[in-house]
Design a protein around this motif. Structure first.
Motif, short mmCIF file in Angstrom:
data_model
loop_
_atom_site.label_atom_id
_atom_site.label_comp_id
_atom_site.label_asym_id
_atom_site.label_seq_id
_atom_site.Cartn_x
_atom_site.Cartn_y
_atom_site.Cartn_z
N GLN A 283 -52.64 -5.11 -20.87
CA GLN A 283 -52.59 -4.92 -19.42
C GLN A 283 -51.61 -3.80 -19.08
OE1 GLN A 283 -51.37 -8.94 -18.52
NE2 GLN A 283 -53.35 -9.38 -17.59
N VAL A 284 -50.47 -3.79 -19.76
CA VAL A 284 -49.42 -2.80 -19.49
C VAL A 284 -49.91 -1.39 -19.86
CG1 VAL A 284 -47.08 -2.02 -20.08
CG2 VAL A 284 -47.55 -4.47 -19.77
N ALA A 285 -50.59 -1.26 -21.00
CA ALA A 285 -50.97 0.07 -21.52
C ALA A 285 -51.72 0.91 -20.49
CB ALA A 285 -51.76 -0.07 -22.81
N PRO A 286 -52.85 0.47 -19.93
CA PRO A 286 -53.54 1.34 -18.98
C PRO A 286 -52.73 1.56 -17.69
CG PRO A 286 -54.66 -0.77 -19.14
CD PRO A 286 -53.62 -0.75 -20.21
N ASP A 287 -51.86 0.60 -17.35
CA ASP A 287 -51.02 0.76 -16.16
C ASP A 287 -49.91 1.78 -16.36
OD1 ASP A 287 -52.57 -1.09 -14.82
OD2 ASP A 287 -51.11 -2.72 -14.95
N LEU A 288 -49.59 2.11 -17.61
CA LEU A 288 -48.57 3.13 -17.89
C LEU A 288 -49.10 4.55 -17.70
CD1 LEU A 288 -46.68 1.75 -21.02
CD2 LEU A 288 -45.69 2.26 -18.78
N LEU A 289 -50.41 4.71 -17.71
CA LEU A 289 -50.97 6.06 -17.54
C LEU A 289 -50.54 6.63 -16.19
CD1 LEU A 289 -54.56 5.56 -18.97
CD2 LEU A 289 -52.60 6.63 -20.10
N ASN A 290 -50.08 7.86 -16.23
CA ASN A 290 -49.58 8.63 -15.08
C ASN A 290 -48.19 8.22 -14.61
OD1 ASN A 290 -51.59 10.54 -14.91
ND2 ASN A 290 -52.87 9.26 -13.60
N LYS A 291 -47.53 7.28 -15.32
CA LYS A 291 -46.12 7.02 -15.05
C LYS A 291 -45.33 8.17 -15.69
CE LYS A 291 -46.78 3.00 -13.07
NZ LYS A 291 -48.07 3.18 -12.40
N VAL A 292 -44.05 8.28 -15.34
CA VAL A 292 -43.23 9.39 -15.81
C VAL A 292 -42.13 8.87 -16.74
CG1 VAL A 292 -41.65 11.23 -15.10
CG2 VAL A 292 -43.70 10.75 -13.74
N LEU A 293 -42.06 9.44 -17.93
CA LEU A 293 -40.99 9.15 -18.88
C LEU A 293 -39.92 10.22 -18.70
CD1 LEU A 293 -39.87 7.57 -21.33
CD2 LEU A 293 -41.18 9.12 -22.79
N ALA A 294 -38.68 9.78 -18.47
CA ALA A 294 -37.56 10.70 -18.25
C ALA A 294 -36.46 10.41 -19.26
CB ALA A 294 -37.03 10.55 -16.83
N VAL A 295 -36.05 11.46 -19.97
CA VAL A 295 -34.93 11.38 -20.92
C VAL A 295 -34.03 12.56 -20.61
CG1 VAL A 295 -34.24 11.27 -23.34
CG2 VAL A 295 -36.46 10.34 -22.65
N VAL B 159 -49.97 10.27 -20.57
CA VAL B 159 -51.42 10.50 -20.50
C VAL B 159 -52.19 9.79 -21.61
CG1 VAL B 159 -51.19 12.66 -19.22
CG2 VAL B 159 -51.24 12.71 -21.73
N GLU B 160 -51.49 9.16 -22.56
CA GLU B 160 -52.17 8.46 -23.65
C GLU B 160 -51.26 7.39 -24.23
OE1 GLU B 160 -54.18 9.56 -27.99
OE2 GLU B 160 -53.31 11.14 -26.76
N VAL B 161 -51.81 6.20 -24.44
CA VAL B 161 -51.05 5.05 -24.94
C VAL B 161 -51.94 4.20 -25.85
CG1 VAL B 161 -49.49 4.90 -22.95
CG2 VAL B 161 -51.67 3.67 -22.91
N GLU B 162 -51.29 3.35 -26.66
CA GLU B 162 -52.00 2.36 -27.47
C GLU B 162 -51.26 1.03 -27.39
OE1 GLU B 162 -53.85 5.13 -31.04
OE2 GLU B 162 -52.12 3.86 -31.48
N ALA B 163 -52.02 -0.07 -27.28
CA ALA B 163 -51.43 -1.41 -27.22
C ALA B 163 -51.39 -2.03 -28.62
CB ALA B 163 -52.26 -2.29 -26.29
N TYR B 164 -50.31 -2.80 -28.88
CA TYR B 164 -50.13 -3.53 -30.13
C TYR B 164 -49.73 -4.95 -29.78
CZ TYR B 164 -50.78 0.80 -32.51
OH TYR B 164 -51.35 1.96 -32.97
N ALA B 165 -50.55 -5.94 -30.25
CA ALA B 165 -50.40 -7.33 -29.81
C ALA B 165 -49.89 -8.26 -30.90
CB ALA B 165 -51.73 -7.82 -29.24
N ASP C 267 -42.19 5.34 -11.64
CA ASP C 267 -43.44 5.36 -10.88
C ASP C 267 -43.22 6.32 -9.71
OD1 ASP C 267 -45.73 4.95 -9.40
OD2 ASP C 267 -45.53 2.77 -9.36
N ASP C 268 -43.92 7.45 -9.73
CA ASP C 268 -43.82 8.42 -8.64
C ASP C 268 -45.02 8.31 -7.70
OD1 ASP C 268 -45.85 9.62 -10.08
OD2 ASP C 268 -44.88 11.57 -10.21
N GLU C 269 -45.67 7.15 -7.76
CA GLU C 269 -46.82 6.82 -6.91
C GLU C 269 -48.09 7.60 -7.26
OE1 GLU C 269 -45.77 6.56 -2.77
OE2 GLU C 269 -44.07 5.26 -3.22
N THR C 270 -48.12 8.18 -8.46
CA THR C 270 -49.37 8.75 -8.96
C THR C 270 -50.09 7.60 -9.66
OG1 THR C 270 -48.34 10.90 -9.30
CG2 THR C 270 -50.40 10.49 -10.46
N ALA C 271 -51.23 7.21 -9.13
CA ALA C 271 -51.95 6.05 -9.66
C ALA C 271 -52.54 6.33 -11.04
CB ALA C 271 -53.07 5.67 -8.70
N PRO C 272 -52.66 5.27 -11.86
CA PRO C 272 -53.41 5.45 -13.11
C PRO C 272 -54.85 5.85 -12.77
CG PRO C 272 -52.24 3.35 -13.10
CD PRO C 272 -52.15 3.91 -11.71
N PRO C 273 -55.56 6.45 -13.70
CA PRO C 273 -56.95 6.82 -13.42
C PRO C 273 -57.76 5.57 -13.07
CG PRO C 273 -56.33 7.43 -15.67
CD PRO C 273 -55.16 6.80 -15.06
#
Length: 191
Positions: free
Chosen positions: A16-28, A36-42, A154-160
């Motif tokens: 559930q988290v993986a597709p919701d992370l698309l278009n979020k911003v990682l800041a370091v 823009v790309e993720v994989e889930a591991y259960a 979350d900068d309010e850019t929705a996942p696809p």
């Protein structure tokens, strides 16, 4: 204004988290990139997961609490970063596979001099970690806390509305599971 993702966001199944992370911003630090790309591991239900056979010193962070980074060394030369998900004590994570660079590009280029184009800076999990300066020192970083130095925003850019979906890349165990999500048509995906 971008808001830090709260721990509750991560306290769900990684699928559930993986597709919701698309278009979020990682800041370091000063570097930022759009996921823009993720994989889930259960974990225990997933033979492709590092935690499939139970907790080890290497995988301890994967068992929670959610909202931390699980950073591991692979092939004796690369770091990869995962977001820990699920309930505390459960082994679950989402691998951050690719970003679209947004800020700090000069610093990313210095860290990744072999990248010929900006679209090559973060187009894979090891490239992403290198470009942002993520290494073993970030393992266990609490990205839901204000003082970790690493944030998911979350900068309010929705996942696809209809993210791309496929099997995960580079696995033998659990290779058939369609637990990779990506932004369709994005040029920054892993290669």
């Amino acid at each position: 204004m971008a808001m830090r993702l709260q721990r509750e966001f991560y306290a769900r199944d990684p699928r559930q988290v993986a597709p919701d992370l698309l278009n979020k911003v990682l800041a370091v630090g000063t570097c930022r990139g759009r996921i823009v790309e993720v994989e889930a591991y259960a974990g225990a239900d997933d033979p492709g997961s590092h935690g499939y056979r139970g907790m080890t010193p290497r995988t301890e962070v994967m068992f929670g609490p959610p909202g931390r980074l699980y950073v591991y060394f692979t092939y004796g030369m690369h770091w990869c970063a995962n977001v820990v998900c699920g309930a505390d004590g459960e082994c679950a994570a989402v691998l951050l596979r690719a970003l679209t660079p947004l800020a700090g590009l000069e610093e990313m280029r210095e860290r990744r001099p072999a990248a010929r184009r900006d679209r090559d800076l973060c187009s894979g999990p090891a490239k992403l970690a290198a470009a942002l300066g993520i290494d073993g020192g970030a393992n266990g970083a609490d990205i839901a806390a204000a003082d970790s130095g690493i944030e998911l925003l979350d900068d309010e850019t929705a996942p696809p509305a209809e993210p791309g979906r496929s099997i995960r890349i580079g696995l033998s165990a659990g290779a058939h599971l369609p637990w990779r999500w990506y932004v369709p048509g994005c040029v920054d995906l892993s290669r």
